[in-house]
Design an enzyme around this catalytic site. Structure first.
Site, PDB file in Angstrom:
ATOM      1  N   CYS A 140     -16.828  -5.833   7.346  1.00 22.33           N
ATOM      2  CA  CYS A 140     -17.948  -6.630   6.829  1.00 22.33           C
ATOM      3  C   CYS A 140     -17.420  -8.042   6.517  1.00 22.33           C
ATOM      4  O   CYS A 140     -17.378  -8.483   5.375  1.00 22.33           O
ATOM      5  CB  CYS A 140     -18.515  -5.967   5.575  1.00 22.33           C
ATOM      6  SG  CYS A 140     -20.093  -6.646   5.071  1.00 22.33           S
TER       7      CYS A 140
ATOM      8  N   GLU B  95      -0.732  -8.737  -5.513  1.00 23.41           N
ATOM      9  CA  GLU B  95      -2.060  -9.218  -5.912  1.00 23.41           C
ATOM     10  C   GLU B  95      -2.029 -10.703  -6.260  1.00 23.41           C
ATOM     11  O   GLU B  95      -2.919 -11.456  -5.885  1.00 23.41           O
ATOM     12  CB  GLU B  95      -2.583  -8.416  -7.114  1.00 23.41           C
ATOM     13  CG  GLU B  95      -2.962  -6.989  -6.779  1.00 23.41           C
ATOM     14  CD  GLU B  95      -4.088  -6.907  -5.747  1.00 23.41           C
ATOM     15  OE1 GLU B  95      -4.865  -7.864  -5.621  1.00 23.41           O
ATOM     16  OE2 GLU B  95      -4.162  -5.875  -5.053  1.00 23.41           O
TER      17      GLU B  95
ATOM     18  N   CYS C 196     -21.357  -5.226  12.523  1.00 21.35           N
ATOM     19  CA  CYS C 196     -22.473  -4.342  12.145  1.00 21.35           C
ATOM     20  C   CYS C 196     -22.708  -3.250  13.191  1.00 21.35           C
ATOM     21  O   CYS C 196     -23.102  -2.139  12.836  1.00 21.35           O
ATOM     22  CB  CYS C 196     -23.754  -5.155  11.945  1.00 21.35           C
ATOM     23  SG  CYS C 196     -23.573  -6.408  10.666  1.00 21.35           S
TER      24      CYS C 196
ATOM     25  N   TYR D 126     -10.087  -8.945 -12.329  1.00 20.52           N
ATOM     26  CA  TYR D 126      -9.838  -8.382 -11.005  1.00 20.52           C
ATOM     27  C   TYR D 126      -8.416  -7.804 -10.919  1.00 20.52           C
ATOM     28  O   TYR D 126      -8.215  -6.654 -10.538  1.00 20.52           O
ATOM     29  CB  TYR D 126     -10.049  -9.425  -9.890  1.00 20.52           C
ATOM     30  CG  TYR D 126      -9.390  -8.949  -8.628  1.00 20.52           C
ATOM     31  CD1 TYR D 126      -9.970  -7.937  -7.875  1.00 20.52           C
ATOM     32  CD2 TYR D 126      -8.121  -9.414  -8.250  1.00 20.52           C
ATOM     33  CE1 TYR D 126      -9.323  -7.412  -6.770  1.00 20.52           C
ATOM     34  CE2 TYR D 126      -7.466  -8.896  -7.145  1.00 20.52           C
ATOM     35  CZ  TYR D 126      -8.078  -7.898  -6.414  1.00 20.52           C
ATOM     36  OH  TYR D 126      -7.432  -7.365  -5.341  1.00 20.52           O
TER      37      TYR D 126
ATOM     38  N   TYR E  57      -1.610 -23.486  -5.266  1.00 16.95           N
ATOM     39  CA  TYR E  57      -2.046 -22.918  -6.548  1.00 16.95           C
ATOM     40  C   TYR E  57      -0.823 -22.555  -7.405  1.00 16.95           C
ATOM     41  O   TYR E  57      -0.584 -21.390  -7.725  1.00 16.95           O
ATOM     42  CB  TYR E  57      -2.913 -21.671  -6.335  1.00 16.95           C
ATOM     43  CG  TYR E  57      -4.148 -21.950  -5.531  1.00 16.95           C
ATOM     44  CD1 TYR E  57      -5.300 -22.450  -6.146  1.00 16.95           C
ATOM     45  CD2 TYR E  57      -4.180 -21.752  -4.163  1.00 16.95           C
ATOM     46  CE1 TYR E  57      -6.446 -22.727  -5.409  1.00 16.95           C
ATOM     47  CE2 TYR E  57      -5.307 -22.031  -3.415  1.00 16.95           C
ATOM     48  CZ  TYR E  57      -6.434 -22.507  -4.049  1.00 16.95           C
ATOM     49  OH  TYR E  57      -7.558 -22.780  -3.324  1.00 16.95           O
TER      50      TYR E  57
ATOM     51  N   CYS F 259     -27.644  -0.171   5.240  1.00 16.04           N
ATOM     52  CA  CYS F 259     -27.389  -1.557   4.842  1.00 16.04           C
ATOM     53  C   CYS F 259     -28.711  -2.325   4.763  1.00 16.04           C
ATOM     54  O   CYS F 259     -29.367  -2.563   5.773  1.00 16.04           O
ATOM     55  CB  CYS F 259     -26.437  -2.219   5.835  1.00 16.04           C
ATOM     56  SG  CYS F 259     -26.142  -3.943   5.431  1.00 16.04           S
TER      57      CYS F 259
ATOM     58  N   ASP G 185     -13.537  -8.231  -5.956  1.00 20.17           N
ATOM     59  CA  ASP G 185     -13.001  -9.480  -5.395  1.00 20.17           C
ATOM     60  C   ASP G 185     -14.006 -10.030  -4.388  1.00 20.17           C
ATOM     61  O   ASP G 185     -15.129  -9.515  -4.286  1.00 20.17           O
ATOM     62  CB  ASP G 185     -11.622  -9.239  -4.755  1.00 20.17           C
ATOM     63  CG  ASP G 185     -11.714  -8.463  -3.446  1.00 20.17           C
ATOM     64  OD1 ASP G 185     -12.768  -7.845  -3.180  1.00 20.17           O
ATOM     65  OD2 ASP G 185     -10.728  -8.471  -2.679  1.00 20.17           O
TER      66      ASP G 185
ATOM     67  N   LEU H  76       2.685 -21.990  -0.823  1.00 17.94           N
ATOM     68  CA  LEU H  76       1.536 -21.115  -1.084  1.00 17.94           C
ATOM     69  C   LEU H  76       0.406 -21.830  -1.814  1.00 17.94           C
ATOM     70  O   LEU H  76      -0.731 -21.382  -1.776  1.00 17.94           O
ATOM     71  CB  LEU H  76       1.965 -19.916  -1.937  1.00 17.94           C
ATOM     72  CG  LEU H  76       2.260 -18.601  -1.233  1.00 17.94           C
ATOM     73  CD1 LEU H  76       2.584 -17.523  -2.258  1.00 17.94           C
ATOM     74  CD2 LEU H  76       1.071 -18.141  -0.402  1.00 17.94           C
TER      75      LEU H  76
ATOM     76  N   ARG I 164       0.826  -1.205   0.000  1.00 21.16           N
ATOM     77  CA  ARG I 164       0.000   0.000   0.000  1.00 21.16           C
ATOM     78  C   ARG I 164       0.861   1.256   0.000  1.00 21.16           C
ATOM     79  O   ARG I 164       0.372   2.344  -0.211  1.00 21.16           O
ATOM     80  CB  ARG I 164      -0.872   0.041   1.263  1.00 21.16           C
ATOM     81  CG  ARG I 164      -1.819  -1.106   1.424  1.00 21.16           C
ATOM     82  CD  ARG I 164      -3.121  -0.767   0.719  1.00 21.16           C
ATOM     83  NE  ARG I 164      -4.007  -1.900   0.666  1.00 21.16           N
ATOM     84  CZ  ARG I 164      -4.737  -2.327   1.686  1.00 21.16           C
ATOM     85  NH1 ARG I 164      -4.673  -1.715   2.835  1.00 21.16           N
ATOM     86  NH2 ARG I 164      -5.531  -3.354   1.541  1.00 21.16           N
TER      87      ARG I 164
ATOM     88  N   GLN J 118      -6.394 -15.945  -2.815  1.00 18.36           N
ATOM     89  CA  GLN J 118      -6.651 -17.150  -2.022  1.00 18.36           C
ATOM     90  C   GLN J 118      -5.607 -17.391  -0.930  1.00 18.36           C
ATOM     91  O   GLN J 118      -5.317 -18.520  -0.572  1.00 18.36           O
ATOM     92  CB  GLN J 118      -6.751 -18.384  -2.929  1.00 18.36           C
ATOM     93  CG  GLN J 118      -8.045 -18.373  -3.699  1.00 18.36           C
ATOM     94  CD  GLN J 118      -7.921 -18.950  -5.080  1.00 18.36           C
ATOM     95  OE1 GLN J 118      -6.926 -18.759  -5.758  1.00 18.36           O
ATOM     96  NE2 GLN J 118      -8.918 -19.678  -5.491  1.00 18.36           N
TER      97      GLN J 118
ATOM     98  N   CYS K  15     -20.472  -0.451  12.334  1.00 16.00           N
ATOM     99  CA  CYS K  15     -20.317  -0.194  10.891  1.00 16.00           C
ATOM    100  C   CYS K  15     -20.835   1.193  10.512  1.00 16.00           C
ATOM    101  O   CYS K  15     -21.969   1.553  10.852  1.00 16.00           O
ATOM    102  CB  CYS K  15     -21.076  -1.267  10.106  1.00 16.00           C
ATOM    103  SG  CYS K  15     -21.105  -0.924   8.340  1.00 16.00           S
TER     104      CYS K  15
HETATM  105  S1  SF4 Z   1     -24.059  -3.282   8.522  1.00 14.62           S
HETATM  106 FE1  SF4 Z   1     -24.043  -4.229   6.502  1.00 14.62          FE
HETATM  107  S2  SF4 Z   1     -22.241  -3.363   5.486  1.00 14.62           S
HETATM  108 FE2  SF4 Z   1     -22.028  -2.978   7.677  1.00 14.62          FE
HETATM  109  S3  SF4 Z   1     -20.821  -4.712   8.454  1.00 14.62           S
HETATM  110 FE3  SF4 Z   1     -22.991  -5.219   8.712  1.00 14.62          FE
HETATM  111  S4  SF4 Z   1     -23.520  -6.337   6.883  1.00 14.62           S
HETATM  112 FE4  SF4 Z   1     -21.610  -5.298   6.439  1.00 14.62          FE
END
Ligand code: SF4
Length: 347
Positions: A190, A35, A197, A118, A80, A206, A136, A78, A23, A40, A200
């Site tokens: 997520c 990448e 959640c 991808y 594959y 959502c 992905d 690794l 990054r 996997q 989040c």
């Molecule tokens: S609220 Fe929805 S987007 Fe946020 S972590 Fe939960 S499932 Fe994922």
């Protein structure tokens, strides 16, 4: 105009994004390496391989100039292995077709060996900020939940739907940051099981959370049939030497080394094995002593389950078996082998 979901993800990423070596660079070669390695593979495991590859091959010409055996040896563990062979072939392609400079155009990147939609989108956006949305496993999961999509992700129509939606959400002015943000968000917030959640930043919009379908998103159509295979490896020993065979194309582990292999279509014990054709042809009339029988734990590949036993057999003289090489036992470490053989040798 920037989509509100994109703004939220980028804000979340600036606070919670993971600091990873690939990054911190805009070098397309390093991004491509990361990448390919991370497909996997868990980040924790992939990191060590990324560092090993960038240290040994700091430039793409060096990777192109290496032998396939060396690349496979560095890749060992690794899995594959076709990815490693494609990596090597693509490095040679960059040298031959692009003068050793990693292409900066999406279609040219996509033309490289082993580079799919991808990976091409990831390199084009992360290295050059080109406006291509990545899709992905993380992105499938996040989008399927945010929009409560029940179209299967492993169908042509499903792939098209997700690709279109991902492209609509993309922040085209900040493609690199947005793509990293949505992938990181899927990897750490997520998550497949027990998503966070409660904390989040997108919980209010959502749709899967609203209707209670989080646990069943994304939808997959069907599972690929798994094939059972029965491998019997003969670790033949004579005077400190043994035989290795290099696997050729059309099957798993192409280019890796292994002991002479007899594959049967069902569970087979040693008494039956020694009556079989390859065994009798290989050993002929010569006497042998079975020193060890080592059944291995079931080895699971993506579409195959391998039931494997290694037999350590002492012979007076190593037989001449087509395609095998005679080596000293202490040289075994120098050869790239599949994880299964590596586990046996670690004993
Ligand atoms: S609220 Fe929805 S987007 Fe946020 S972590 Fe939960 S499932 Fe994922």
């Amino acid at each position: 105009m920037k989509h509100p979901i994109a703004s939220t993800l980028i804000a979340w990423y600036s606070e919670h994004g993971r600091q990873l070596p690939w990054r911190q660079t805009r070098d397309a070669y390093c991004i491509w390496l990361s990448e390919v390695i991370l497909q996997q593979t868990r980040v924790e495991q992939g990191l060590a391989y990324y560092l090993r590859f960038t240290e040994r091959f700091p430039r793409i010409e060096l990777l192109a100039a290496a032998s396939e055996d060396e690349v496979l040896k560095l890749w060992q563990g690794l899995g594959y292995y076709s990815r490693a062979r494609n990596l090597h072939a693509a490095a040679r392609q960059v040298v031959a077709e692009f003068g050793g400079k990693f292409p900066a155009d999406h279609d040219a990147i996509r033309s490289l060996r082993g580079v799919g939609d991808y990976t091409a989108a990831a390199i084009a956006s992360l290295a050059y900020d080109l406006p291509h949305a990545v899709v992905d496993g993380n992105v499938y999961r996040v989008l399927s939940r945010l929009f409560d999509l029940d179209i299967p992700i492993d169908t042509t129509e499903g792939k098209r739907t997700y690709a279109t939606l991902a492209q609509e959400l993309l922040d085209k002015q900040h493609a690199a940051t947005y793509n990293q943000a949505i992938m990181d968000f899927g990897a750490t917030c997520c998550t497949p099981q027990n998503p966070h959640c409660d904390s989040c930043p997108l919980r209010d919009i959502c749709q899967a959370l609203t209707v209670g379908t989080v646990a069943v998103r994304p939808v997959k159509q069907g599972r690929t049939k798994i094939r059972d295979r029965y491998f019997h490896y003969l670790h033949l020993q004579a005077n400190g030497q043994t035989l290795l065979h290099r696997r050729e194309g059309g099957d798993i582990w192409q280019g890796l080394y292994e002991f002479p292999l007899i594959e049967t279509s069902e569970v087979t014990d040693f008494a039956t094995l020694i009556q079989s054709d390859p065994f009798r042809t290989w050993l002929g009339e010569q006497s042998f002593t079975l020193r060890e029988t080592r059944p291995m734990a079931l080895h699971q590949l993506s579409h195959q389950r391998l039931h494997t036993t290694f037999y350590r057999i002492e012979v007076e003289q190593l037989p001449a078996i087509d395609g095998t090489t005679c080596i000293r036992e202490e040289e075994l470490d120098d050869y790239a082998v599949a994880r299964l053989t590596e586990k046996y040798l670690e004993r």
